[in-house]
Scaffold this active site. Sequence first.
Site, PDB file in Angstrom:
ATOM      1  N   THR A  70       0.860  -1.193   0.000  1.00 61.74           N
ATOM      2  CA  THR A  70       0.000   0.000   0.000  1.00 61.74           C
ATOM      3  C   THR A  70       0.894   1.242   0.000  1.00 61.74           C
ATOM      4  OG1 THR A  70      -0.008   0.027   2.400  1.00 61.74           O
ATOM      5  CG2 THR A  70      -1.797  -1.155   1.345  1.00 61.74           C
ATOM      6  N   GLU A 101      -5.980  -3.189  -1.524  1.00 60.93           N
ATOM      7  CA  GLU A 101      -6.519  -4.289  -0.710  1.00 60.93           C
ATOM      8  C   GLU A 101      -7.692  -4.993  -1.376  1.00 60.93           C
ATOM      9  OE1 GLU A 101      -5.656  -1.315   0.357  1.00 60.93           O
ATOM     10  OE2 GLU A 101      -4.927  -1.315   2.413  1.00 60.93           O
ATOM     11  N   LYS A 109     -14.268  18.713   9.181  1.00 58.89           N
ATOM     12  CA  LYS A 109     -15.288  18.666  10.248  1.00 58.89           C
ATOM     13  C   LYS A 109     -15.579  20.083  10.715  1.00 58.89           C
ATOM     14  CE  LYS A 109     -13.581  14.139  11.413  1.00 58.89           C
ATOM     15  NZ  LYS A 109     -12.157  14.112  11.061  1.00 58.89           N
ATOM     16  N   TRP A 111     -19.897  17.073   8.813  1.00 60.47           N
ATOM     17  CA  TRP A 111     -18.860  16.691   7.863  1.00 60.47           C
ATOM     18  C   TRP A 111     -19.070  17.353   6.504  1.00 60.47           C
ATOM     19  CZ3 TRP A 111     -17.640  10.725   8.219  1.00 60.47           C
ATOM     20  CH2 TRP A 111     -17.141  10.458   9.504  1.00 60.47           C
TER      21      TRP A 111
HETATM   22  P1  AMP Z   1      -4.734   2.574  -3.539  1.00 57.74           P
HETATM   23  O1  AMP Z   1      -4.811   1.433  -2.619  1.00 57.74           O
HETATM   24  O2  AMP Z   1      -3.428   3.291  -3.502  1.00 57.74           O
HETATM   25  O3  AMP Z   1      -5.132   2.180  -4.913  1.00 57.74           O
HETATM   26  O4  AMP Z   1      -5.769   3.660  -3.045  1.00 57.74           O
HETATM   27  C1  AMP Z   1      -7.101   3.336  -2.772  1.00 57.74           C
HETATM   28  C2  AMP Z   1      -7.859   4.581  -2.431  1.00 57.74           C
HETATM   29  O5  AMP Z   1      -7.958   5.447  -3.553  1.00 57.74           O
HETATM   30  C3  AMP Z   1      -9.285   4.332  -2.037  1.00 57.74           C
HETATM   31  O6  AMP Z   1      -9.406   3.891  -0.706  1.00 57.74           O
HETATM   32  C4  AMP Z   1      -9.915   5.698  -2.279  1.00 57.74           C
HETATM   33  O7  AMP Z   1      -9.659   6.580  -1.197  1.00 57.74           O
HETATM   34  C5  AMP Z   1      -9.175   6.187  -3.487  1.00 57.74           C
HETATM   35  N1  AMP Z   1      -9.960   5.947  -4.705  1.00 57.74           N
HETATM   36  C6  AMP Z   1      -9.853   4.944  -5.578  1.00 57.74           C
HETATM   37  N2  AMP Z   1     -10.728   5.094  -6.590  1.00 57.74           N
HETATM   38  C7  AMP Z   1     -11.418   6.230  -6.343  1.00 57.74           C
HETATM   39  C8  AMP Z   1     -12.473   6.935  -7.010  1.00 57.74           C
HETATM   40  N3  AMP Z   1     -12.978   6.527  -8.176  1.00 57.74           N
HETATM   41  N4  AMP Z   1     -12.937   8.055  -6.422  1.00 57.74           N
HETATM   42  C9  AMP Z   1     -12.439   8.505  -5.254  1.00 57.74           C
HETATM   43  N5  AMP Z   1     -11.442   7.897  -4.593  1.00 57.74           N
HETATM   44  C10 AMP Z   1     -10.943   6.773  -5.128  1.00 57.74           C
END
Ligand code: AMP
Length: 542
Positions: free
Chosen positions: A186, A331, A439, A444
Amino acid sequence: MNGQMMQQPLLISTLLTHAERHHGEQEIVSRRVEGDIHRTTYRELAARARRVANALAQRGVKFGDRVATLAWNGYRHMELYYGVSGAGAVLHTLNPRLHPDQVVWIADHAEDEILFFDLSFLPIVEAIASRVKTIKAFVVMTDRAHMPASSKVPNLLCYEELLTDVSDRFEWPRFDENSASSLCYTSGTTGDPKGVLYSHRSTVLHTYAAALPDALNCSARDSILPVVPMFHVNAWGLPYVGCAVGAKLVYPGPFLDGKSLYELFESEGVTMSAGVPTVWQGLLAHVESNDLSFSTMRRTVIGGSACPPAMMRAFQERHDVQVLHAWGMTEVSPLGTVCTLKPAQLALGSEEHLATQSKQGRAVFGVDLKIVDGDGNELPWDGKTSGELMVRGPWIVASYFKGAGGDPLVDGWFPTGDVAVIDADGFMQITDRAKDVIKSGGEWIGSIDLENIAMAHPAVSMAACIAAFHPKWDERPLLVVVKKSDFEVTREELLAFYDGKIAKWWTPDDVVFSDTIPLGATGKMLKHRLREQFKDHRLPTA
Ligand code: AMP
């Protein structure tokens, strides 16, 4: 009583043998790091993946060992995807956009045995080679003619030579489908990165689901160009989907600027692509400033961050390219939801289509969703009530590599850290990351809505909305804007742009103009950096 069907483990090698037998002549086209265009086929890919498996065995790589890559999207990386996992080792895709210190930490944590890397990443390898503890061999993914000389990395091996020295005959082993196949860490904006260890079973099931019509909708008639990197969540699964459906694959290598991408789209008849919003900004800017159009491109998957509705409008209304807004995470392998309309939404007008498409969409079969309040109680699907998004399914992490961070699940569900609403038709919309929510007086405010509105202003190139300290309300929204170079806009004009588009109290309290917004290794805005940068900002309303 058991069913009486064959027991066949779901293995990544079966995707490759399928592609070889049924789509052997289908093309895989790559723009190489060396700059030229390379063409191969699934038949050739399969033969070279078998050579990779033999070369690994020759170097003593065993079942379950980690084999790392630092590589762009290209055919050699794809050979490693199949050769490494197919042989039963674990493909660990390292992210070259991370700082070398982080790469060292991650490679040590993963206990990588061998590192395969593209020529362009030699400087990173030189910075880490003497520091990594377990990597025994460094292989440059090139031929002898392009082999670099390096005084800092002893015994650099040449990929093409490794492959030439071994046979292309190899019997893919059959083993438990729950065996680990690949590993991706991650982004770790807070704390150490954590490893997500995919299995053969999770990867193959994700492949079936990703190809479905209401997911990425891929077929043998497609020419797919994944811009999303193969070093981040397996390029959203597209190298696997390609084999499953027999689509043509087009890999852009390191050339991700609008002009290079557009040229490949046109020359290779690309019908579908996938990437994060920032990449598409460059492409759209190139297409629009040169008055170009897409002759074959029909749809593009946009995810990783929220896709601003203004970008969707540009693709759909001006270029006839359908946007598939998708949500996922490392994940989640990564696909969780994709936004395709149901008949009820299709019956509405184009403005309502766009409003629905700005949501992240519906769960792909295999993924279950719910939203919960702070006490874990499930919240209604009314399109208004927001809570933390929880997911579960066979391609969602159950625990991190080596147990990092303890048990992440809550009652069998994975808490995503995203805040979302879900409407009665099952369309999920992310309103924020939990830690980015603003906040204000106990209420929110979701930053994504505020950013989407700013992005629709013609003078705005990038926008981030963060919480700024307010003595009365605790936090109020502060809009950070990067202007387009050839446009002028004032703070007052931007604030007035919110009128009528959003509840008055959601309007940002202030706007600051900045030259850049810091992006992380996977293209997401680093809001914690912005919050740090503007922690002493005094709001005019304070
Ligand atoms: P990663 O594990 O680095 O791919 O990041 C995942 C995170 O990216 C998610 O938990 C979201 O916060 C964000 N994310 C992924 N796709 C979107 C989307 N279409 N719109 C908004 N946030 C997104």
